[in-house]
Each structure stands twice: as structure tokens, then as C-alpha cells.
Design a protein around this motif. Structure first.
Motif, PDB file in Angstrom:
ATOM      1  N   ILE A  74       0.841  -1.209   0.000  1.00 19.75           N
ATOM      2  CA  ILE A  74       0.000   0.000   0.000  1.00 19.75           C
ATOM      3  C   ILE A  74       0.871   1.253   0.000  1.00 19.75           C
ATOM      4  CG2 ILE A  74      -1.584   1.366   1.423  1.00 19.75           C
ATOM      5  CD1 ILE A  74      -2.888  -1.304   2.246  1.00 19.75           C
ATOM      6  N   ASN A  75       1.885   1.275   0.828  1.00 22.57           N
ATOM      7  CA  ASN A  75       2.763   2.439   0.917  1.00 22.57           C
ATOM      8  C   ASN A  75       3.561   2.657  -0.358  1.00 22.57           C
ATOM      9  OD1 ASN A  75       2.908   3.923   3.625  1.00 22.57           O
ATOM     10  ND2 ASN A  75       2.626   1.785   4.202  1.00 22.57           N
ATOM     11  N   VAL A  76       4.049   1.586  -0.959  1.00 22.30           N
ATOM     12  CA  VAL A  76       4.812   1.731  -2.207  1.00 22.30           C
ATOM     13  C   VAL A  76       3.899   2.254  -3.315  1.00 22.30           C
ATOM     14  CG1 VAL A  76       5.973   0.426  -4.029  1.00 22.30           C
ATOM     15  CG2 VAL A  76       6.615   0.075  -1.657  1.00 22.30           C
ATOM     16  N   LEU A  77       2.664   1.755  -3.380  1.00 28.60           N
ATOM     17  CA  LEU A  77       1.725   2.254  -4.394  1.00 28.60           C
ATOM     18  C   LEU A  77       1.434   3.738  -4.187  1.00 28.60           C
ATOM     19  CD1 LEU A  77      -0.784  -0.722  -4.695  1.00 28.60           C
ATOM     20  CD2 LEU A  77       0.933   0.015  -6.364  1.00 28.60           C
ATOM     21  N   TYR A  78       1.256   4.145  -2.932  1.00 26.56           N
ATOM     22  CA  TYR A  78       1.003   5.558  -2.676  1.00 26.56           C
ATOM     23  C   TYR A  78       2.232   6.408  -2.982  1.00 26.56           C
ATOM     24  CZ  TYR A  78      -1.269   9.629  -0.821  1.00 26.56           C
ATOM     25  OH  TYR A  78      -1.844  10.864  -0.712  1.00 26.56           O
ATOM     26  N   LEU A  79       3.405   5.882  -2.691  1.00 28.26           N
ATOM     27  CA  LEU A  79       4.640   6.593  -3.019  1.00 28.26           C
ATOM     28  C   LEU A  79       4.770   6.778  -4.527  1.00 28.26           C
ATOM     29  CD1 LEU A  79       7.313   7.825  -2.025  1.00 28.26           C
ATOM     30  CD2 LEU A  79       8.306   5.539  -2.207  1.00 28.26           C
ATOM     31  N   ILE A  80       4.454   5.743  -5.292  1.00 27.81           N
ATOM     32  CA  ILE A  80       4.485   5.842  -6.755  1.00 27.81           C
ATOM     33  C   ILE A  80       3.477   6.878  -7.235  1.00 27.81           C
ATOM     34  CG2 ILE A  80       3.962   4.594  -8.894  1.00 27.81           C
ATOM     35  CD1 ILE A  80       5.174   2.093  -7.494  1.00 27.81           C
ATOM     36  N   TYR A  81       2.271   6.873  -6.636  1.00 28.48           N
ATOM     37  CA  TYR A  81       1.259   7.857  -6.991  1.00 28.48           C
ATOM     38  C   TYR A  81       1.745   9.279  -6.674  1.00 28.48           C
ATOM     39  CZ  TYR A  81      -2.908  10.720  -6.597  1.00 28.48           C
ATOM     40  OH  TYR A  81      -3.810  11.731  -6.719  1.00 28.48           O
ATOM     41  N   ALA A  82       2.394   9.446  -5.532  1.00 28.46           N
ATOM     42  CA  ALA A  82       2.890  10.772  -5.147  1.00 28.46           C
ATOM     43  C   ALA A  82       3.958  11.249  -6.117  1.00 28.46           C
ATOM     44  CB  ALA A  82       3.437  10.723  -3.723  1.00 28.46           C
ATOM     45  N   ILE A  83       4.855  10.379  -6.473  1.00 25.89           N
ATOM     46  CA  ILE A  83       5.910  10.749  -7.436  1.00 25.89           C
ATOM     47  C   ILE A  83       5.298  11.087  -8.789  1.00 25.89           C
ATOM     48  CG2 ILE A  83       7.897   9.858  -8.722  1.00 25.89           C
ATOM     49  CD1 ILE A  83       8.617   8.292  -6.142  1.00 25.89           C
ATOM     50  N   TYR A  84       4.323  10.296  -9.210  1.00 23.50           N
ATOM     51  CA  TYR A  84       3.638  10.569 -10.475  1.00 23.50           C
ATOM     52  C   TYR A  84       2.924  11.928 -10.430  1.00 23.50           C
ATOM     53  CZ  TYR A  84       0.218  10.319 -14.206  1.00 23.50           C
ATOM     54  OH  TYR A  84      -0.552  10.597 -15.299  1.00 23.50           O
ATOM     55  N   SER A  85       2.257  12.205  -9.311  1.00 20.62           N
ATOM     56  CA  SER A  85       1.545  13.482  -9.177  1.00 20.62           C
ATOM     57  C   SER A  85       2.499  14.663  -9.259  1.00 20.62           C
ATOM     58  CB  SER A  85       0.790  13.538  -7.849  1.00 20.62           C
ATOM     59  OG  SER A  85      -0.232  12.590  -7.823  1.00 20.62           O
ATOM     60  N   ILE A  86       3.614  14.554  -8.576  1.00 19.19           N
ATOM     61  CA  ILE A  86       4.582  15.648  -8.598  1.00 19.19           C
ATOM     62  C   ILE A  86       5.136  15.843  -9.999  1.00 19.19           C
ATOM     63  CG2 ILE A  86       6.867  16.370  -7.786  1.00 19.19           C
ATOM     64  CD1 ILE A  86       6.148  15.037  -5.108  1.00 19.19           C
TER      65      ILE A  86
END
Length: 108
Positions: A74-86
Motif C-alpha cells: 500500500i505504501n509503495v503504491l502511494y509513493l508511486i502515486y505521489a511521485i507521479y503526481s509531482i
């Protein structure tokens, strides 16, 4: 010889802490990674000498390892989403949206 007990409490604490921290740009990846590593290490010790450990505590540690793995994913997926958003939106636009949301929350 008395069998040893494994205590998965710290694994569960780190896993739950990682769930709370995942909303902070995937910061919980650190806690979940540590929890998974600790549980994996304990399971490796059990596999070397299974007769030295209580079966119920081994099952509990396996469950804790699974929980830690789920939190890590879950955390890795959210981290990927955060990087993508930025990368896609841009840091400035993201901060502007955040400021607007905070203003709306304060006005209500």
C-alpha cells in the motif's frame, strides 16, 4: 527444552504506524519495510530450528509478516502515486491546490 515464543507485537505496531504515515507521500514505506524485514528475519530463524518455537507463535509471526507485506505494498503504491503526481502536475500546482483545499476547510 522449553519452546521459545515469538512476539509479533512490534511488527503490528510498525505496520499500523506505516498505515497512518502512508498519507504523507508514502513515508510509511520506511516503517512497513522495517516491519517486514524484522518478521522475515524471525521466520528465517524459525525455519532453521522449527522445533525450538511454539507453533502458535510461529503462525502469529507469519500473520504479522503478511500484514507488514500488505502495508508495504500500500505504501509503495502511494509513493508511486505521489511521485507521479509531482511529475505530472508539478510541485507548485500541487501546493496551490493544497492551499485552496485548506482555505475551503477553514471557511466551513
Amino acid at each position: 527444552m522449553e519452546q521459545q515464543k515469538l512476539s509479533p507485537t512490534i511488527i503490528y505496531v510498525l505496520s499500523v504506524l506505516s498505515l497512518f504515515c502512508c498519507c504523507f507521500w508514502g513515508f510509511g514505506t520506511i516503517f512497513a519495510g522495517v516491519a517486514f524485514y524484522m518478521a522475515h528475519s524471525k521466520i528465517k530463524l524459525v525455519q532453521a530450528n522449527p522445533e525450538d518455537y511454539e507453533p502458535s507463535s510461529v503462525r502469529a509471526m507469519n500473520t504479522a509478516k503478511t500484514v507488514a507485506l500488505v502495508m508495504l505494498i500500500i505504501n509503495v503504491l502511494y509513493l508511486i502515486y505521489a511521485i507521479y503526481s509531482i511529475n505530472s502536475i508539478g510541485w507548485e500546482e500541487l501546493m496551490e491546490r493544497s492551499r485552496e483545499v485548506m482555505e475551503q476547510l477553514q471557511s466551513t
